[in-house]
Design a protein around this motif. Structure first.
Motif, PDB file in Angstrom:
ATOM      1  N   THR A 150      11.369 -42.456 -43.783  1.00 42.95           N
ATOM      2  CA  THR A 150      11.875 -43.175 -44.949  1.00 42.95           C
ATOM      3  C   THR A 150      12.948 -44.168 -44.511  1.00 42.95           C
ATOM      4  OG1 THR A 150      13.615 -41.566 -45.398  1.00 42.95           O
ATOM      5  CG2 THR A 150      11.459 -41.188 -46.446  1.00 42.95           C
ATOM      6  N   ARG A 160      15.108 -46.399 -53.759  1.00 38.24           N
ATOM      7  CA  ARG A 160      14.194 -46.766 -52.681  1.00 38.24           C
ATOM      8  C   ARG A 160      14.558 -46.157 -51.326  1.00 38.24           C
ATOM      9  NH1 ARG A 160      11.376 -52.372 -53.088  1.00 38.24           N
ATOM     10  NH2 ARG A 160       9.747 -50.954 -52.414  1.00 38.24           N
ATOM     11  N   LYS A 188      14.021 -43.292 -50.353  1.00 36.45           N
ATOM     12  CA  LYS A 188      12.928 -42.411 -49.910  1.00 36.45           C
ATOM     13  C   LYS A 188      11.599 -43.147 -49.750  1.00 36.45           C
ATOM     14  CE  LYS A 188      14.962 -38.182 -51.737  1.00 36.45           C
ATOM     15  NZ  LYS A 188      14.786 -36.995 -52.610  1.00 36.45           N
ATOM     16  N   ASN A 189      11.622 -44.470 -49.892  1.00 41.72           N
ATOM     17  CA  ASN A 189      10.410 -45.269 -49.667  1.00 41.72           C
ATOM     18  C   ASN A 189      10.179 -45.491 -48.176  1.00 41.72           C
ATOM     19  OD1 ASN A 189      10.563 -47.495 -52.580  1.00 41.72           O
ATOM     20  ND2 ASN A 189       9.934 -45.367 -52.411  1.00 41.72           N
ATOM     21  N   TYR A 190       8.932 -45.866 -47.830  1.00 41.15           N
ATOM     22  CA  TYR A 190       8.548 -46.126 -46.447  1.00 41.15           C
ATOM     23  C   TYR A 190       8.397 -47.638 -46.221  1.00 41.15           C
ATOM     24  CZ  TYR A 190       7.753 -41.109 -46.037  1.00 41.15           C
ATOM     25  OH  TYR A 190       7.946 -39.761 -46.011  1.00 41.15           O
TER      26      TYR A 190
END
Length: 346
Positions: free
Chosen positions: A108, A147, A149-151
């Motif tokens: 992440t 965001r 924890k977004n990739y």
């Protein structure tokens, strides 16, 4: 101003199947606190190799044959890999050209930005993520808290580059090396990223080495400019000196090849020939075969630096006292005027 970095007589070669490539030859420059130094030149001129050497991120077949890289009075060349790990990311950080290959697709964004802080500052994961959130907000990531924890694949190209900048800045480095950080971006996003770098530099007083082939970028960000050719610096001075009073024929050619986009039939100036083969470096001036103003001595002896001003010097025999007076071709001068006018009003 205080010097934060001194590079002295750096020589770097690469062992290849074809022989030894002398990629960097007798390169010297310094960097001052809070300054932006741009290093410009064609592909293969030695820009990235020079800065990767400062980070000690060279390929396994590379050799630092001689020279010093002094950071805070200590020679980076002599440091072990373990010692360099304590410097990389913390004191000297780097923004790479392609944000997609710079980010780990399996981690992440929050973890990637916080990682360096956890390693170097020995703080908790929660504290590091809090700092990562602040920095992501600073670099302009919308809804940064959501965001974390977004990739990487969930962000646009411009946002990924902002994240790469956040990773480089998380430990407030004293030196930030930006290796063509806007090349893969469109013009609008490029301008935003450059403005962002200037804003952040003003806040943390970091020194920046900016690698680029785009003189338009240089005009907007640099305090000083070093022009590289054939593994050597051939001219160095303030941005104003390089743009308004260039002395080396190679610098003339670079400036003459910049598009102005204000005339339908505006033809670019092209530097004839190709860069030198550094498997067999030329005896004299490396630019000699491409230099329409070359003197006989250029084929026999490499020129020393001649001082134009206390802050400006160029390695060309055209500045020798006995050299004939030479001026750049008119087509180049006309293009300079257009280019300077465009950036003066920008």
């Amino acid at each position: 101003m205080k010097k934060v970095l001194e590079v002295n007589d750096l020589e770097i070669s690469f062992d290849t199947y074809a022989g030894k490539v002398r990629a960097i030859r007798n390169v010297s420059f310094d960097l001052h606190e809070g300054e932006t130094l741009a290093i410009v030149g064609e592909s293969g001129s030695g820009k990235s190799v020079t800065t990767r050497t400062i980070m000690r991120l060279l390929a396994s077949n590379a050799n630092i044959d001689s020279g010093q890289i002094l950071f805070e009075g200590e020679d980076i060349v002599k440091k072990s890999e373990r010692e360099m790990q304590a410097i990389r990311g913390k004191d000297i950080a780097m923004i790479f050209q392609d944000p997609m290959t710079s980010l780990d697709p399996t981690m992440t964004i929050g973890k990637q930005v916080a990682e360096s802080l956890i390693i170097h500052n020995k703080i908790s994961k929660k504290e590091a993520l809090d700092e990562a959130l602040k920095l992501l907000e600073l670099v302009g990531i919308p809804d940064a808290k959501k965001r974390l924890k977004n990739y990487p694949h969930q962000f646009s190209g411009g946002q990924r580059q902002r994240i790469v900048i956040a990773i480089a800045l998380i430990c407030n480095p004293k030196i930030l090396i930006a290796d063509e950080p806007t090349t893969a971006l469109d013009v609008t996003i490029q301008a935003q990223i450059l403005e962002l770098l200037k804003e952040i530099q003003a806040k943390i007083n970091s020194s920046i080495i900016f690698i680029t082939h785009d003189l338009g970028v240089v005009a907007n960000v640099a305090d000083r400019v070093a022009v590289m050719y054939g593994g050597r610096i051939v001219e160095i001075g303030t941005a104003e000196e390089i743009f308004y009073n260039p002395q080396h024929p190679y610098t003339w050619g670079l400036l003459g090849s910049m598009p102005t986009m204000d005339a339908e039939n505006d033809r670019l100036y092209a530097i004839p020939g190709s860069p030198p083969d550094l498997l067999k470096p030329p005896k004299g001036d490396a630019f000699y075969p491409r230099n329409e103003f070359a003197l006989k001595i250029d084929a026999e002896e490499a020129p020393p630096f001649f001082e134009v001003s206390p802050t400006h010097k160029a390695a060309t025999w055209l500045l020798a006292p006995q050299a004939p007076a030479v001026t750049p071709p008119k087509e180049i001068e006309i293009r300079w005027k257009k280019f300077r006018a465009k950036h003066a009003s920008a």
